[in-house]
Design an enzyme around this catalytic site. Sequence first.
Site, PDB file in Angstrom:
ATOM      1  N   CYS A   8       0.830  -1.099   0.023  1.00 27.39           N
ATOM      2  CA  CYS A   8       0.088   0.088  -0.001  1.00 27.39           C
ATOM      3  C   CYS A   8       1.033   1.105  -0.087  1.00 27.39           C
ATOM      4  O   CYS A   8       2.241   1.078   0.296  1.00 27.39           O
ATOM      5  CB  CYS A   8      -0.731   0.292   1.297  1.00 27.39           C
ATOM      6  SG  CYS A   8      -1.990  -1.204   1.469  1.00 27.39           S
ATOM      7  N   GLY A  34      -0.335   0.113  -5.016  1.00 28.50           N
ATOM      8  CA  GLY A  34      -1.590  -0.296  -4.759  1.00 28.50           C
ATOM      9  C   GLY A  34      -2.707   0.152  -5.681  1.00 28.50           C
ATOM     10  O   GLY A  34      -2.480   1.560  -6.077  1.00 28.50           O
ATOM     11  N   ASN A 108       0.355   1.106   6.005  1.00 30.32           N
ATOM     12  CA  ASN A 108       0.998   0.206   4.928  1.00 30.32           C
ATOM     13  C   ASN A 108       1.712  -0.860   5.899  1.00 30.32           C
ATOM     14  O   ASN A 108       2.523  -0.369   6.861  1.00 30.32           O
ATOM     15  CB  ASN A 108       1.831   1.150   4.225  1.00 30.32           C
ATOM     16  CG  ASN A 108       2.956   0.319   3.381  1.00 30.32           C
ATOM     17  OD1 ASN A 108       4.017   0.879   3.022  1.00 30.32           O
ATOM     18  ND2 ASN A 108       2.624  -0.725   2.922  1.00 30.32           N
ATOM     19  N   GLY A 109       1.489  -2.062   5.630  1.00 28.92           N
ATOM     20  CA  GLY A 109       2.028  -2.867   6.298  1.00 28.92           C
ATOM     21  C   GLY A 109       0.864  -4.120   6.846  1.00 28.92           C
ATOM     22  O   GLY A 109       0.034  -4.135   6.092  1.00 28.92           O
ATOM     23  N   TYR A 248      12.166  -4.465  -5.846  1.00 28.99           N
ATOM     24  CA  TYR A 248      11.275  -4.501  -6.720  1.00 28.99           C
ATOM     25  C   TYR A 248      10.166  -3.192  -6.505  1.00 28.99           C
ATOM     26  O   TYR A 248       9.943  -2.678  -7.476  1.00 28.99           O
ATOM     27  CB  TYR A 248      10.563  -5.926  -7.028  1.00 28.99           C
ATOM     28  CG  TYR A 248       9.332  -5.848  -7.794  1.00 28.99           C
ATOM     29  CD1 TYR A 248       9.117  -5.521  -9.211  1.00 28.99           C
ATOM     30  CD2 TYR A 248       8.012  -6.013  -7.107  1.00 28.99           C
ATOM     31  CE1 TYR A 248       7.929  -5.520  -9.679  1.00 28.99           C
ATOM     32  CE2 TYR A 248       6.785  -5.731  -7.648  1.00 28.99           C
ATOM     33  CZ  TYR A 248       6.733  -5.865  -8.890  1.00 28.99           C
ATOM     34  OH  TYR A 248       5.707  -5.692  -9.923  1.00 28.99           O
TER      35      TYR A 248
END
Length: 472
Positions: A8, A34, A108-109, A248
């Site tokens: 995210c 996302g 985020n996580g 990435y």
Amino acid sequence: MDKFKDECGVFGIFGHPEAANMTYLGLYALQHRGQESAGIASSDSQQIRVSKAMGYVAETFDSGELSRLPGTLAIGHVRYSTAGESKLSNAQPILIDCAHGQIAICHNGNLVNAGELRDELVHQGSIFQSSSDTEVVLHLYARSKAGSIEDAVVESVSQVQGAFSFLMLSKDRLIAVRDPHGFRPLALGRLDDAYVVCSETCAMDLIGATYIRDVEPGEVLVVSADGLRSFKPFPSAPLAHCVFEHVYFARPDSYVYGKSVNEVRTNLGRILAREQPVDADVVVPVPDSGVCAAMGFAEESGIPLRMGLIRNHYVGRTFIQPQSSIRHFGVKVKLNPVRSILDGRRVILVDDSIVRGTTSRKIVRMVRAAGAKEVHVRISCPPTISPCFYGVDTPSRSELIAATHTIDEITEYLEADTVAYLSLEGLLSAVGEERQNYCSSCYTGQYPVEFPRDQKSYLQLALKLDKEPVTN
Ligand code: SF4
């Protein structure tokens, strides 16, 4: 494409007259993190308003929608579901009104103990509106008897474990919280008199903000009319920055964990060329993710880099499959080989990772069909042998080709002449002296945050691990 799915992206701003517009732009720059849903919450100091929808940022907001988000502070989120299904009720920011007033949150996580906390809360009468792990934090926050918003935030966040970079918005302040391991990135910047907090610095570049520093692991940063306040209320823990951000996820024009993604990623290619050399005519990246590593590989090996595969950048989330079966249609929509580069050549195909191997096989076949004499696959990270539980969507261990196949078997499956990966030592040397500060669990199966083993949530994780015990 057969990749680990992005997690995210979060963006927040305090003290800007066009806070929602800036957040829209920030999310636009973070779209790669996302693509399932996007949302913005803003405050005009009196009221927090939220707007969110399924889809890309550009599809979700227009100027009319943004004008309904007034105020000088805002947070926003782009989501790929790592916990909870892909549906609008799981889109963020999540906004609630409780005894502490209105608060919006985005995350985020992934919280590894969210399942057990949720069960406890439901048992005590809580009603959840989503299946997202993030909502657990809001329930804990709402139940806190602490006297201030900051104390209630600390009390609630202290109870969760795992990976979190949170942004929270009350009517008059922006609060950023990063887990003590520092799994996911979070950067602080300045735009004139405004403060910006976001997942990657590429979002700051778009709006002309200047990077100041990272929000530190374990730090709670409160931005209000009084300026910045920082404190570290959580017990310290070993650092575990996600190394896959460099491999990435993050955009190469970003700095994450204080390092240029482009530099680290290009370095991965250089080291790969030293570790796994091969005699060939041309280095070809699998675009876009393999480009930086391929440049490093070409530079180090002296073999020319050519764009032998062209990516169609205009492929949306969905396209209509033709009735008749066209060979490798799914990959062909995104990539097309350049025969003049590949025909009769010995090709080194550089990509950042192989997950299941299905797409890689189609690409190798495509390159051969365009006339390549030899295809040597080089991967700029070690074999991915274990799933991630810290905010990245990965398949179960049995689906990871490197967890179940030898290199010879992978070579045979991909129909390549040779396949070789970067070593773990090579990967960690590319990030430099702070190598001990990185998580590399998906390459080692060693997990830095212990799971609640006898709880339902652990059992869910164990299912993902195909019921093998987790090594901590
Ligand atoms: S397991 Fe892999 S993807 Fe997950 S946080 Fe660690 S390095 Fe990143």
